[in-house]
Design a protein around this motif. Sequence first.
Motif, PDB file in Angstrom:
ATOM      1  N   GLU A 125       0.844  -1.191   0.000  1.00 35.05           N
ATOM      2  CA  GLU A 125       0.000   0.000   0.000  1.00 35.05           C
ATOM      3  C   GLU A 125       0.885   1.249   0.000  1.00 35.05           C
ATOM      4  O   GLU A 125       1.898   1.307   0.702  1.00 35.05           O
ATOM      5  N   PRO A 126       0.524   2.269  -0.788  1.00 35.71           N
ATOM      6  CA  PRO A 126       1.327   3.501  -0.839  1.00 35.71           C
ATOM      7  C   PRO A 126       1.046   4.395   0.378  1.00 35.71           C
ATOM      8  O   PRO A 126       0.232   5.316   0.322  1.00 35.71           O
ATOM      9  N   ILE A 127       1.711   4.097   1.480  1.00 35.63           N
ATOM     10  CA  ILE A 127       1.500   4.871   2.704  1.00 35.63           C
ATOM     11  C   ILE A 127       2.810   5.489   3.156  1.00 35.63           C
ATOM     12  O   ILE A 127       3.897   5.044   2.778  1.00 35.63           O
ATOM     13  N   ALA A 128       2.725   6.534   3.970  1.00 41.79           N
ATOM     14  CA  ALA A 128       3.912   7.195   4.502  1.00 41.79           C
ATOM     15  C   ALA A 128       4.714   6.227   5.362  1.00 41.79           C
ATOM     16  O   ALA A 128       4.159   5.448   6.131  1.00 41.79           O
ATOM     17  N   GLY A 129       6.039   6.278   5.219  1.00 41.64           N
ATOM     18  CA  GLY A 129       6.902   5.407   5.995  1.00 41.64           C
ATOM     19  C   GLY A 129       7.108   4.031   5.395  1.00 41.64           C
ATOM     20  O   GLY A 129       7.821   3.197   5.964  1.00 41.64           O
ATOM     21  N   GLN A 130       6.498   3.769   4.228  1.00 39.64           N
ATOM     22  CA  GLN A 130       6.645   2.464   3.577  1.00 39.64           C
ATOM     23  C   GLN A 130       7.851   2.508   2.646  1.00 39.64           C
ATOM     24  O   GLN A 130       7.871   3.235   1.665  1.00 39.64           O
ATOM     25  N   PHE A 131       8.891   1.746   2.959  1.00 44.46           N
ATOM     26  CA  PHE A 131      10.113   1.744   2.164  1.00 44.46           C
ATOM     27  C   PHE A 131      10.059   0.736   1.008  1.00 44.46           C
ATOM     28  O   PHE A 131      10.723   0.923   0.002  1.00 44.46           O
ATOM     29  N   ILE A 132       9.281  -0.338   1.182  1.00 43.86           N
ATOM     30  CA  ILE A 132       9.184  -1.363   0.144  1.00 43.86           C
ATOM     31  C   ILE A 132       7.948  -1.105  -0.705  1.00 43.86           C
ATOM     32  O   ILE A 132       6.837  -1.014  -0.193  1.00 43.86           O
ATOM     33  N   ASP A 133       8.153  -0.990  -2.020  1.00 36.87           N
ATOM     34  CA  ASP A 133       7.038  -0.775  -2.936  1.00 36.87           C
ATOM     35  C   ASP A 133       6.475  -2.104  -3.435  1.00 36.87           C
ATOM     36  O   ASP A 133       5.255  -2.274  -3.507  1.00 36.87           O
ATOM     37  N   SER A 134       7.350  -3.050  -3.791  1.00 36.99           N
ATOM     38  CA  SER A 134       6.875  -4.324  -4.327  1.00 36.99           C
ATOM     39  C   SER A 134       7.986  -5.363  -4.339  1.00 36.99           C
ATOM     40  O   SER A 134       9.180  -5.029  -4.228  1.00 36.99           O
ATOM     41  N   TYR A 135       7.564  -6.622  -4.453  1.00 32.71           N
ATOM     42  CA  TYR A 135       8.457  -7.739  -4.755  1.00 32.71           C
ATOM     43  C   TYR A 135       7.942  -8.369  -6.041  1.00 32.71           C
ATOM     44  O   TYR A 135       6.728  -8.527  -6.229  1.00 32.71           O
ATOM     45  N   SER A 136       8.854  -8.770  -6.915  1.00 35.79           N
ATOM     46  CA  SER A 136       8.439  -9.439  -8.139  1.00 35.79           C
ATOM     47  C   SER A 136       9.545 -10.362  -8.621  1.00 35.79           C
ATOM     48  O   SER A 136      10.722 -10.170  -8.310  1.00 35.79           O
ATOM     49  N   GLY A 137       9.147 -11.370  -9.373  1.00 31.66           N
ATOM     50  CA  GLY A 137      10.105 -12.322  -9.916  1.00 31.66           C
ATOM     51  C   GLY A 137       9.409 -13.561 -10.413  1.00 31.66           C
ATOM     52  O   GLY A 137       8.180 -13.604 -10.522  1.00 31.66           O
ATOM     53  N   SER A 138      10.189 -14.573 -10.712  1.00 33.37           N
ATOM     54  CA  SER A 138       9.625 -15.795 -11.267  1.00 33.37           C
ATOM     55  C   SER A 138      10.206 -17.018 -10.581  1.00 33.37           C
ATOM     56  O   SER A 138      11.213 -16.938  -9.876  1.00 33.37           O
ATOM     57  N   GLY A 139       9.550 -18.130 -10.791  1.00 34.88           N
ATOM     58  CA  GLY A 139       9.988 -19.395 -10.219  1.00 34.88           C
ATOM     59  C   GLY A 139       9.367 -20.541 -10.983  1.00 34.88           C
ATOM     60  O   GLY A 139       8.855 -20.369 -12.091  1.00 34.88           O
ATOM     61  N   ILE A 140       9.417 -21.718 -10.395  1.00 33.82           N
ATOM     62  CA  ILE A 140       8.829 -22.896 -11.030  1.00 33.82           C
ATOM     63  C   ILE A 140       7.743 -23.476 -10.126  1.00 33.82           C
ATOM     64  O   ILE A 140       7.722 -23.222  -8.925  1.00 33.82           O
ATOM     65  N   TYR A 141       6.856 -24.238 -10.740  1.00 31.71           N
ATOM     66  CA  TYR A 141       5.843 -24.945  -9.962  1.00 31.71           C
ATOM     67  C   TYR A 141       5.692 -26.352 -10.508  1.00 31.71           C
ATOM     68  O   TYR A 141       6.046 -26.644 -11.660  1.00 31.71           O
ATOM     69  N   TRP A 142       5.179 -27.241  -9.682  1.00 34.44           N
ATOM     70  CA  TRP A 142       4.822 -28.598 -10.106  1.00 34.44           C
ATOM     71  C   TRP A 142       3.473 -28.945  -9.490  1.00 34.44           C
ATOM     72  O   TRP A 142       3.065 -28.358  -8.485  1.00 34.44           O
ATOM     73  N   THR A 143       2.787 -29.875 -10.109  1.00 35.93           N
ATOM     74  CA  THR A 143       1.472 -30.252  -9.602  1.00 35.93           C
ATOM     75  C   THR A 143       1.159 -31.699  -9.958  1.00 35.93           C
ATOM     76  O   THR A 143       1.610 -32.204 -11.003  1.00 35.93           O
ATOM     77  N   VAL A 144       0.423 -32.365  -9.105  1.00 35.83           N
ATOM     78  CA  VAL A 144      -0.118 -33.695  -9.389  1.00 35.83           C
ATOM     79  C   VAL A 144      -1.531 -33.721  -8.842  1.00 35.83           C
ATOM     80  O   VAL A 144      -1.783 -33.241  -7.728  1.00 35.83           O
ATOM     81  N   GLY A 145      -2.476 -34.222  -9.634  1.00 34.60           N
ATOM     82  CA  GLY A 145      -3.864 -34.160  -9.190  1.00 34.60           C
ATOM     83  C   GLY A 145      -4.786 -35.097  -9.941  1.00 34.60           C
ATOM     84  O   GLY A 145      -4.379 -35.782 -10.886  1.00 34.60           O
ATOM     85  N   VAL A 146      -6.029 -35.106  -9.500  1.00 37.95           N
ATOM     86  CA  VAL A 146      -7.070 -35.943 -10.092  1.00 37.95           C
ATOM     87  C   VAL A 146      -8.207 -35.040 -10.562  1.00 37.95           C
ATOM     88  O   VAL A 146      -8.640 -34.134  -9.832  1.00 37.95           O
ATOM     89  N   THR A 147      -8.679 -35.278 -11.777  1.00 36.93           N
ATOM     90  CA  THR A 147      -9.789 -34.515 -12.364  1.00 36.93           C
ATOM     91  C   THR A 147     -10.841 -35.471 -12.882  1.00 36.93           C
ATOM     92  O   THR A 147     -10.516 -36.495 -13.486  1.00 36.93           O
ATOM     93  N   ASP A 148     -12.093 -35.122 -12.651  1.00 37.00           N
ATOM     94  CA  ASP A 148     -13.213 -35.913 -13.169  1.00 37.00           C
ATOM     95  C   ASP A 148     -14.084 -35.007 -14.021  1.00 37.00           C
ATOM     96  O   ASP A 148     -14.642 -34.020 -13.531  1.00 37.00           O
TER      97      ASP A 148
END
Length: 230
Positions: free
Chosen positions: A143-166
């Motif tokens: 949130e853009p508020i007074a005293g806030q030094f961090i504006d955002s974090y961003s980046g990328s990574g990997i994901y994996w998944t295993v599941g069941v679908t009907d």
Amino acid sequence: MKRSIQLLLTFSFAILITNQLNAQAFQQGNKNIDVGIGFAAYGTKFTTTNTVNNVETSSSETDGAASTIFPISFEYGITDKIGLGVDLTISNYFIDEEDKDTISNVNAFEFGIRSNYHLLNSDKNDLMIGVGLGFSGMNWEAEPIAGQFIDSYSGSGIYWTVGVTDRIFFSEHIGILFNVAYRGYFYSALETKLTAEGEAFFEAANVDFTQEIDWTFSGFTVGTGLAVKF
């Protein structure tokens, strides 16, 4: 007479098998598009590395996270049992009530490949187990508020998944789906963007400051949606 009955039974059995095969909900050459909505809950580990004038300090904490998920997937039938496809998913994470004053939103966009094995393949029911692997982009905004030094974090990574679908079809082309899955994420070195106030503070203090975030988490997802077959 006995011979004729045997031939008739054999012919009837062949017709029955042919009809069952033709009536399979998933077949080689099928194209399936699934559009869904779901909920996810994870256990997380959050590691922060601060570098101040070339001196590194790190701290870690465990927590939980939850999100709504909006997946879209495409699958092509390689055989009557195996399908290959791609997944697109948007995740919007819930923000704790006590953090809403400082955090604006947390979201992720994911793209990956998937392989499905179709366990039960009847006239209107297509039950399958799937595994997937892909890339995920994460964005965390303050949130853009007074005293806030961090504006955002961003980046990328990997994901994996295993599941069941009907998939349960109401007609030849349209149906509904239900799924449950276990997913894991690995985000390494998410970049920190400082606010203008934060940049001015460290510049005035003549401090070289950088911060990186490593975020890993895993947990369960459940969802439903629309299944379309061509």
